[in-house]
Design a protein around this motif. Structure first.
Motif, short mmCIF file in Angstrom:
data_model
loop_
_atom_site.label_atom_id
_atom_site.label_comp_id
_atom_site.label_asym_id
_atom_site.label_seq_id
_atom_site.Cartn_x
_atom_site.Cartn_y
_atom_site.Cartn_z
N ALA A 1 0.82 -1.21 0.00
CA ALA A 1 0.00 0.00 0.00
C ALA A 1 0.86 1.26 0.00
N ASP A 2 1.92 1.25 0.79
CA ASP A 2 2.80 2.42 0.83
C ASP A 2 3.43 2.68 -0.52
N ARG A 3 3.89 1.64 -1.16
CA ARG A 3 4.55 1.82 -2.46
C ARG A 3 3.57 2.27 -3.53
N ILE A 4 2.38 1.72 -3.50
CA ILE A 4 1.37 2.11 -4.48
C ILE A 4 0.97 3.56 -4.28
N ARG A 5 0.73 3.93 -3.00
CA ARG A 5 0.22 5.28 -2.74
C ARG A 5 1.32 6.33 -2.80
N GLU A 6 2.57 5.89 -2.86
CA GLU A 6 3.65 6.85 -3.12
C GLU A 6 3.47 7.47 -4.50
N HIS A 7 2.90 6.70 -5.41
CA HIS A 7 2.71 7.17 -6.78
C HIS A 7 1.25 7.49 -7.08
N LYS A 8 0.33 6.83 -6.37
CA LYS A 8 -1.10 7.06 -6.55
C LYS A 8 -1.73 7.24 -5.17
N PRO A 9 -1.65 8.45 -4.60
CA PRO A 9 -2.05 8.65 -3.20
C PRO A 9 -3.49 8.24 -2.88
N GLU A 10 -4.40 8.35 -3.84
CA GLU A 10 -5.80 8.04 -3.56
C GLU A 10 -6.23 6.70 -4.15
N PHE A 11 -5.25 5.86 -4.50
CA PHE A 11 -5.58 4.58 -5.11
C PHE A 11 -6.34 3.71 -4.11
N PHE A 12 -7.48 3.17 -4.55
CA PHE A 12 -8.37 2.43 -3.65
C PHE A 12 -8.13 0.94 -3.77
N MET A 13 -8.12 0.26 -2.61
CA MET A 13 -7.96 -1.18 -2.57
C MET A 13 -8.94 -1.76 -1.55
N PHE A 14 -9.50 -2.91 -1.88
CA PHE A 14 -10.34 -3.61 -0.92
C PHE A 14 -10.04 -5.09 -0.99
N SER B 1 -9.45 -1.25 2.53
CA SER B 1 -10.84 -1.58 2.78
C SER B 1 -11.07 -3.07 2.58
N VAL B 2 -12.25 -3.54 2.95
CA VAL B 2 -12.57 -4.96 2.80
C VAL B 2 -14.00 -5.12 2.30
N LEU B 3 -14.26 -6.27 1.71
CA LEU B 3 -15.62 -6.66 1.40
C LEU B 3 -16.37 -6.91 2.70
N ASP B 4 -17.57 -6.39 2.79
CA ASP B 4 -18.32 -6.40 4.04
C ASP B 4 -19.08 -7.72 4.21
N PHE B 5 -18.35 -8.75 4.66
CA PHE B 5 -18.96 -10.07 4.84
C PHE B 5 -20.03 -10.09 5.91
N ASN C 1 -13.07 3.06 8.80
CA ASN C 1 -14.16 3.88 8.30
C ASN C 1 -15.19 2.97 7.63
N PRO C 2 -16.37 2.79 8.22
CA PRO C 2 -17.37 1.87 7.66
C PRO C 2 -17.92 2.33 6.32
N TYR C 3 -17.81 3.63 6.02
CA TYR C 3 -18.35 4.15 4.76
C TYR C 3 -17.50 3.75 3.55
N GLU C 4 -16.32 3.20 3.80
CA GLU C 4 -15.43 2.81 2.72
C GLU C 4 -15.47 1.31 2.43
N LEU C 5 -16.31 0.57 3.15
CA LEU C 5 -16.43 -0.86 2.91
C LEU C 5 -17.13 -1.10 1.58
#
Length: 570
Positions: free
Chosen positions: A300-313, A336-340, A374-378
């Motif tokens: 995540a750190d390496r990805i967001r070094e180049h794409k700060p708002e890159f989303f992952m779940f 983020s995670v899938l909301d099982f 943050n539950p709004y990002e699930l």
């Protein structure tokens, strides 16, 4: 037979341009949105991806847009085409390739966009072996956790994490061509599926087939080979080709990638960066809990070094919120995670709507004092390719979508659910069966598709439903009443959502937290002028939804107080 490999030109240069050729130290970056919000801003989250709605496609099982890449004769004595599993009463499932490809998605991109979706998550594009697996116990109709006789049609058995599988691309359509056209012509973002814990099935083969247990690098060079040995027989200290693997098993016969090996970590993380260079707008992470947090923090750190708002779940198949929430913490990568937990509750409510209670869903929202960063990002969903399709009536699916597209979170819908396709079936009973162009062409006449398109487009055009704070008024029996509120420099919007999962129309009189003004209903365009102290009174159809919107700042003191209280405790 030599295993085919194509040199990947431009990959090294792409990574070098991204500055991704070496490991970088951990930083304080995470998804962690909302940490610096001004006190005069009301929102659940400010991440851009919260505005999206995701249509999930198992690419090979969607639509065959290019028959020339089907490779129907591939595999020799271990063929890969179709491979049916026969069940009772003529029922069928399949474990071979069925022809779906990127062109099939692209040909139906307008169909996806018209439904109200703004992003397409597709299963991994990675190159997979060219043979049916000849190890393990044979898979049978309805079977689980056996890989014998299966192929990598789903993409999760990568042999080269940098190369696209030949079944998916076309001579005139590369992965990059696909993502660019989806974005520029149809306004659809691309969510790529990535894997960190495993490669292909790697041992127990009667004959060591090319590709299985092998990993190739960016230039097509063999860098790891399980050599058909059980994990306990690997010798990573003395055999360089074993160094990418743990010497103990994890999932069935899949190779267990050694996340403690810096070269393996670099190999995988650079592959993620490569797919970003090919147009990935977000990542869904397969089996995230099978790899330590430290790996995903580094990635995540390496990805967001180049794409700060890159989303992952991530997919952590676990119904305990406290467990999956650990991945969302900034110290663990802020992923983020899938909301099982919500998925389980949704199935319990919407498979049996006549006998269920909306309160079951209130318990999994975790709007305050919850374990999530943050539950709004699930990412929220009710079924997918790894579990049985929801076994609901058309009305059950309609009610599920009315909930999914109005509550907190980022909605994800599995291909075919807009027509209730193969409902109630598990993976090897038809859940992953080929959808096909004929089903897509007839979908617009289906009641589920019709209702889904209406509510998904309401969400698409209503920022409060995407990022607004959720304030519950009533979740009980067949009724749900809640607000979604968003205020920032550009938007002042209050949405009042009314859901009725009962069969009959129901009268809603809402006075709690209600603000005076001109409220407009988003599906019907009806307008109600609510005066001081008055209630908003309306009749919601059975299996219906109404979304009333007031385009004004929050002036109701009671509503403002509960919003501020929730934001402090979020």
């Amino acid at each position: 037979m030599a295993f085919k490999r194509t040199t990947l030109s431009l990959v090294v240069s792409a990574l070098m341009l991204a500055g991704c050729t070496s490991l970088t130290p951990a930083s304080s970056k995470g998804s962690s949105v909302g940490e610096k919000r001004s006190t005069d801003i009301i929102s659940g989250t400010d991440i851009p991806f919260a505005s999206e709605a995701v249509y999930f496609v198992v690419t090979d099982r969607f639509v065959d847009g290019d028959p020339s890449n089907n490779h129907e004769n591939q595999g020799g004595d271990y063929p890969t085409w179709r491979l049916p599993l026969e069940g009772p009463d003529g029922q069928m499932a399949y474990v071979g390739y069925m022809g779906g490809d990127l062109k099939g998605i692209l040909n139906n991109a307008q169909y996806i966009a018209d439904m109200g979706f703004t992003a397409v998550w597709m299963t991994p594009v990675h190159d997979n072996p060219d043979y049916a697996f000849n190890g393990d116990e044979p898979i049978t109709y309805g079977g689980m956790f056996k890989d014998g006789g299966k192929t990598g049609y789903h993409g999760y058995w990568a042999t080269n994490f940098y190369q696209a599988d030949e079944h998916l691309i076309s001579s005139d359509l590369s992965v990059k061509d696909y993502t660019q056209t989806m974005r520029s012509k149809f306004g659809l973002k691309s969510v790529f599926d990535i894997v960190g814990n495993h490669g292909s099935p790697s041992f127990s083969m009667e004959t060591d087939l090319p590709g299985y247990g092998e990993i190739y690098d960016i230039n097509g060079k063999l860098v790891a080979d399980h050599q058909n040995l059980p994990p306990q027989s690997l010798d990573p200290n003395n055999n360089p080709l074993h160094a990418f693997f743990h010497d103990y098993p994890d999932l069935v016969k899949l190779s267990n990638l050694n996340d403690q090996n810096p070269k393996l970590r670099d190999y995988l993380i650079n592959s993620y960066l490569y797919w970003i260079s090919q147009g990935a707008d977000a990542f869904r992470i397969d089996t995230i809990k099978h790899v330590p947090h430290e790996f995903w923090r580094e990635a995540a750190d390496r990805i967001r070094e180049h794409k700060p708002e890159f989303f992952m779940f991530g997919e952590a198949f676990d119904y305990e919120a406290n467990n999956i929430a650990q991945h969302t913490l900034p110290k663990n990568g802020g992923i983020s995670v899938l909301d099982f937990p919500m998925q389980k509750a949704m199935v319990s409510v919407f498979e049996n709507p006549a006998d269920s209670d909306f309160k079951s869903l209130s318990d999994v929202l975790y709007l305050t004092h919850g374990p999530y960063h943050n539950p709004y990002e699930l990412t929220t969903f009710y079924d997918n390719h790894d579990m049985a399709r929801m076994n609901a009536t058309d009305d059950g699916f309609i009610n599920a979508h009315n909930w999914l597209f109005t509550v907190r979170g980022i909605p994800v819908v599995y291909m075919g659910s807009e027509i209730g396709y193969m409902r109630g079936t598990s993976e090897h009973k038809g859940n992953r069966n080929y959808v096909g162009q004929e089903n897509i062409d007839s979908a617009k006449s289906h009641p589920i598709h019709h209702a889904l398109s209406k509510i998904a487009n309401v969400r698409k055009n209503t920022p409060a439903l995407q990022r607004g704070i959720q304030v519950n008024v009533e979740l009980k029996g067949h009724r749900a009443i809640f607000y979604r509120v968003l205020e920032n420099e550009d938007i002042h919007q209050i949405a009042l959502v009314l859901l009725n999962k009962g069969k009959n129309p129901d009268t809603f009189d809402v006075a709690k937290y209600l603000q005076e003004g001109n409220w407009k209903e988003q599906l019907s365009n009806d307008v109600l002028n609510v005066g001081p102290g008055e209630a908003l009174s309306t009749v919601v159809d059975g299996n219906g939804v109404q979304v009333w919107v007031l385009e004004e700042p929050v002036k109701n003191t009671a509503l403002k107080d509960v919003i501020l209280s929730q934001m402090k405790r979020q």
